[in-house]
Design an enzyme around this catalytic site. Sequence first.
Site, mmCIF file in Angstrom:
data_model
loop_
_atom_site.group_PDB
_atom_site.id
_atom_site.type_symbol
_atom_site.label_atom_id
_atom_site.label_comp_id
_atom_site.label_asym_id
_atom_site.label_seq_id
_atom_site.Cartn_x
_atom_site.Cartn_y
_atom_site.Cartn_z
ATOM 1 C CE1 TYR A 144 -19.545 33.533 -2.763
ATOM 2 C CE2 TYR A 144 -18.497 33.558 -4.930
ATOM 3 C CZ TYR A 144 -18.442 33.790 -3.567
ATOM 4 O OH TYR A 144 -17.281 34.278 -3.004
ATOM 5 N N GLY A 147 -25.647 36.941 -6.538
ATOM 6 C CA GLY A 147 -25.825 37.509 -5.196
ATOM 7 C C GLY A 147 -24.777 38.575 -4.930
ATOM 8 C CE LYS A 148 -19.710 37.243 -1.958
ATOM 9 N NZ LYS A 148 -19.230 37.905 -0.734
ATOM 10 C CG ASN A 173 -9.642 31.328 -6.975
ATOM 11 O OD1 ASN A 173 -10.016 32.117 -7.825
ATOM 12 N ND2 ASN A 173 -10.179 30.141 -6.820
ATOM 13 N NE ARG A 185 -13.027 28.156 -0.313
ATOM 14 C CZ ARG A 185 -13.072 29.287 0.375
ATOM 15 N NH1 ARG A 185 -12.950 30.427 -0.257
ATOM 16 N NH2 ARG A 185 -13.240 29.276 1.681
ATOM 17 C CG PHE A 190 -5.250 19.804 -5.204
ATOM 18 C CD1 PHE A 190 -6.418 19.096 -5.441
ATOM 19 C CD2 PHE A 190 -4.665 20.503 -6.273
ATOM 20 C CE1 PHE A 190 -7.012 19.084 -6.705
ATOM 21 C CE2 PHE A 190 -5.241 20.484 -7.538
ATOM 22 C CZ PHE A 190 -6.418 19.790 -7.746
ATOM 23 N N GLY A 206 -7.903 19.672 -16.054
ATOM 24 C CA GLY A 206 -6.923 20.346 -15.183
ATOM 25 C C GLY A 206 -6.196 21.486 -15.865
ATOM 26 C CD GLN A 208 -9.795 23.169 -14.344
ATOM 27 O OE1 GLN A 208 -9.241 22.538 -15.224
ATOM 28 N NE2 GLN A 208 -10.484 22.568 -13.383
ATOM 29 C CG ASP A 272 -14.806 24.846 -12.807
ATOM 30 O OD1 ASP A 272 -15.049 24.413 -11.677
ATOM 31 O OD2 ASP A 272 -13.688 25.288 -13.147
HETATM 32 P P1 NAD Z 1 -15.692 31.190 4.637
HETATM 33 O O1 NAD Z 1 -16.823 30.318 4.192
HETATM 34 O O2 NAD Z 1 -14.573 30.558 5.364
HETATM 35 O O3 NAD Z 1 -16.219 32.397 5.526
HETATM 36 C C1 NAD Z 1 -17.514 32.918 5.450
HETATM 37 C C2 NAD Z 1 -18.005 33.189 6.866
HETATM 38 O O4 NAD Z 1 -19.316 33.770 6.803
HETATM 39 C C3 NAD Z 1 -18.131 31.918 7.697
HETATM 40 O O5 NAD Z 1 -17.598 32.124 8.982
HETATM 41 C C4 NAD Z 1 -19.646 31.677 7.752
HETATM 42 O O6 NAD Z 1 -20.038 30.950 8.893
HETATM 43 C C5 NAD Z 1 -20.161 33.102 7.733
HETATM 44 N N1 NAD Z 1 -21.541 33.223 7.248
HETATM 45 C C6 NAD Z 1 -22.091 32.655 6.149
HETATM 46 N N2 NAD Z 1 -23.372 33.019 6.016
HETATM 47 C C7 NAD Z 1 -23.644 33.854 7.064
HETATM 48 C C8 NAD Z 1 -24.796 34.547 7.488
HETATM 49 N N3 NAD Z 1 -25.964 34.458 6.827
HETATM 50 N N4 NAD Z 1 -24.720 35.301 8.622
HETATM 51 C C9 NAD Z 1 -23.564 35.391 9.326
HETATM 52 N N5 NAD Z 1 -22.428 34.745 8.965
HETATM 53 C C10 NAD Z 1 -22.492 33.979 7.849
HETATM 54 O O7 NAD Z 1 -15.187 31.931 3.327
HETATM 55 P P2 NAD Z 1 -13.943 32.925 3.115
HETATM 56 O O8 NAD Z 1 -13.089 32.322 2.099
HETATM 57 O O9 NAD Z 1 -13.375 33.349 4.409
HETATM 58 O O10 NAD Z 1 -14.683 34.159 2.430
HETATM 59 C C11 NAD Z 1 -14.980 35.354 3.129
HETATM 60 C C12 NAD Z 1 -15.611 36.355 2.175
HETATM 61 O O11 NAD Z 1 -14.706 36.634 1.108
HETATM 62 C C13 NAD Z 1 -16.893 35.851 1.529
HETATM 63 O O12 NAD Z 1 -17.820 36.913 1.427
HETATM 64 C C14 NAD Z 1 -16.446 35.418 0.155
HETATM 65 O O13 NAD Z 1 -17.488 35.506 -0.786
HETATM 66 C C15 NAD Z 1 -15.327 36.397 -0.134
HETATM 67 N N6 NAD Z 1 -14.377 35.850 -1.107
HETATM 68 C C16 NAD Z 1 -13.505 34.857 -0.763
HETATM 69 C C17 NAD Z 1 -12.649 34.334 -1.715
HETATM 70 C C18 NAD Z 1 -11.646 33.248 -1.403
HETATM 71 O O14 NAD Z 1 -10.936 32.812 -2.300
HETATM 72 N N7 NAD Z 1 -11.497 32.802 -0.185
HETATM 73 C C19 NAD Z 1 -12.688 34.820 -3.027
HETATM 74 C C20 NAD Z 1 -13.600 35.806 -3.346
HETATM 75 C C21 NAD Z 1 -14.434 36.330 -2.375
HETATM 76 N N1 UDP Z 2 -11.026 21.835 -8.472
HETATM 77 C C1 UDP Z 2 -10.381 20.634 -8.719
HETATM 78 N N2 UDP Z 2 -10.373 19.706 -7.743
HETATM 79 C C2 UDP Z 2 -10.927 19.892 -6.525
HETATM 80 C C3 UDP Z 2 -11.571 21.145 -6.266
HETATM 81 C C4 UDP Z 2 -11.604 22.081 -7.275
HETATM 82 O O1 UDP Z 2 -9.840 20.416 -9.805
HETATM 83 O O2 UDP Z 2 -10.845 18.982 -5.670
HETATM 84 C C5 UDP Z 2 -11.013 22.869 -9.538
HETATM 85 C C6 UDP Z 2 -12.368 23.498 -9.837
HETATM 86 O O3 UDP Z 2 -13.079 22.739 -10.795
HETATM 87 C C7 UDP Z 2 -11.946 24.851 -10.366
HETATM 88 C C8 UDP Z 2 -10.670 25.171 -9.592
HETATM 89 O O4 UDP Z 2 -10.210 23.930 -9.082
HETATM 90 O O5 UDP Z 2 -11.625 24.782 -11.738
HETATM 91 C C9 UDP Z 2 -10.893 26.133 -8.432
HETATM 92 O O6 UDP Z 2 -11.968 25.645 -7.680
HETATM 93 P P1 UDP Z 2 -12.408 26.300 -6.293
HETATM 94 O O7 UDP Z 2 -13.668 25.588 -5.870
HETATM 95 O O8 UDP Z 2 -11.275 26.307 -5.357
HETATM 96 O O9 UDP Z 2 -12.719 27.829 -6.627
HETATM 97 P P2 UDP Z 2 -13.532 28.577 -7.802
HETATM 98 O O10 UDP Z 2 -13.991 27.597 -8.824
HETATM 99 O O11 UDP Z 2 -14.674 29.223 -7.098
HETATM 100 O O12 UDP Z 2 -12.547 29.512 -8.358
#
Ligand code: NAD
Ligand code: UDP
Length: 315
Positions: A144, A147-148, A173, A185, A190, A206, A208, A272
Amino acid sequence: MKRILVTGGAGFIGSHLCSRLVEEGNDVICIDNFFTGSKSNIEGLLDRHNFELIRHDVTKELLVEVDQIYNLACPASPVHYQYNPVKTMKTSVMGAINMLGLAKRVKARILQASTSEVYGNPNEHPQPEKYWGNVNPIGIRSCYDEGKRAAETLFFDYHRQNGVDIKVIRIFNTYGPNMNANDGRVVSNFIVQALKNEDITIYGDGKQTRSFCYVEDLVEGMIRMMNSREGFTGPVNLGNPEEFTMLELAEKVLALTGSRSKIIHKLLPKDDPVRRKPMIDMAKKELDWQPRVNLEEGLQRTITYFEKAVNVALQ
Ligand code: NAD
Ligand code: UDP
C-alpha cells in the site's frame, strides 16, 4: 457543470464525493470493481440522470470523455489491502498509469488520493509535505505505502514529461458513514464492537496516535484541491490535526455509545506507525481549508449511521 470520473466511487470516501458532485449538477461517472465498495453506498444516486455506474477495474484501460478525474480506487484498510498485496500494488501503479494516460489523451485534470502512509513510521512530527517519510519497502504494509508512493512518482513524471494537469492530496485517517462494518479500520471496529457490547480490541498498548478527519470535511478539501489554481500540484496534506491515542478513541466511543464493552489488548500488527498528525498550513493557505467537525461530533454522526447498519446486519 463538468463531466467527472470518480474511480473507487462506490467506496467509503468515493460515495460521499460522488453525492456531492451529483448534487452540484455535474455529470458523474463512477467506476468500481466492488472489492471493498458496494452498491448500497451509492443507492441514492443510481436513479439520478447525471450519475452513471460502471463495473470496471482500474488495472484495465478505460475509454471515456471527461473533464476531471478523481482517482480513489484502492483498498484502504490494512486488512483488505493485505488480502492480495500484489493486486493492491497493481491497483495503485497500473491504475495510476491507466488514469494518467486517460487524462493525457482527453486533457482532463486528475487528482490522486494519496495517503499519510507515504510518511511511513514518521521521524518528524507533525508531518509536513516536505518530509520524505520513513517507509519499510519490504514489509506487510509496503504494497500500500510503496504503491501510493509509486503512484505519486507517476503523477509527477506525467506532469513533467507530458504536461498532465495533476493534483495530489495526502489523506490522513478519515472516518464517517458508509465505512464498511467489516472494514477493519479502528473507528468502524470500535463503534461496531461497542454497539454489539463486544470487546473493544486495542492493538498493542493503545498509546499510538492517529488524527481523525470527518469525511464531509475531507470531501470539501478534495473538491477545493481539484479546483485550485493552475500550477498548484501539491502534494497537500488533508487531515484533522487533532491527535488522539487509540485508548482515548476507545474511551470516547464507549462514552458516546453507553456500551458495556470492555477494552482488551491484542498484538500490535507489524510496522504499525507510532504516531501521525498532519501539518495543514499548506491546505489553509492554498485552499482556504481546515476541518470543521471535531472528533466527538463526527463520532456521534458515525455512530448514528452504524446503529442502523448493525441493526440491519443483525436482523
Ligand atoms: P474504500 O476501500 O472504502 O474504497 C476504495 C474503493 O476502491 C472501493 O469501492 C473498492 O471497491 C474500489 N477499488 C479497489 N480496487 C479497485 C480496482 N482495482 N478497480 C476499481 N475499483 C477498485 O476506501 P476509502 O477509505 O474510501 O479510500 C478511498 C481512497 O482514499 C483510497 O485510494 C485510499 O487509499 C485513500 N485514502 C483513504 C484514507 C482513509 O482514511 N479513509 C486515508 C488515506 C488515503
Ligand atoms: N487498531 C486498533 N484496534 C483495531 C483496529 C486498529 O487498536 O481494532 C489500531 C491500529 O493498530 C493502528 C490504529 O488503530 O495503530 C489505526 O488503524 P487503522 O487500521 O484504522 O489505520 P492505519 O493504521 O492505516 O492508520
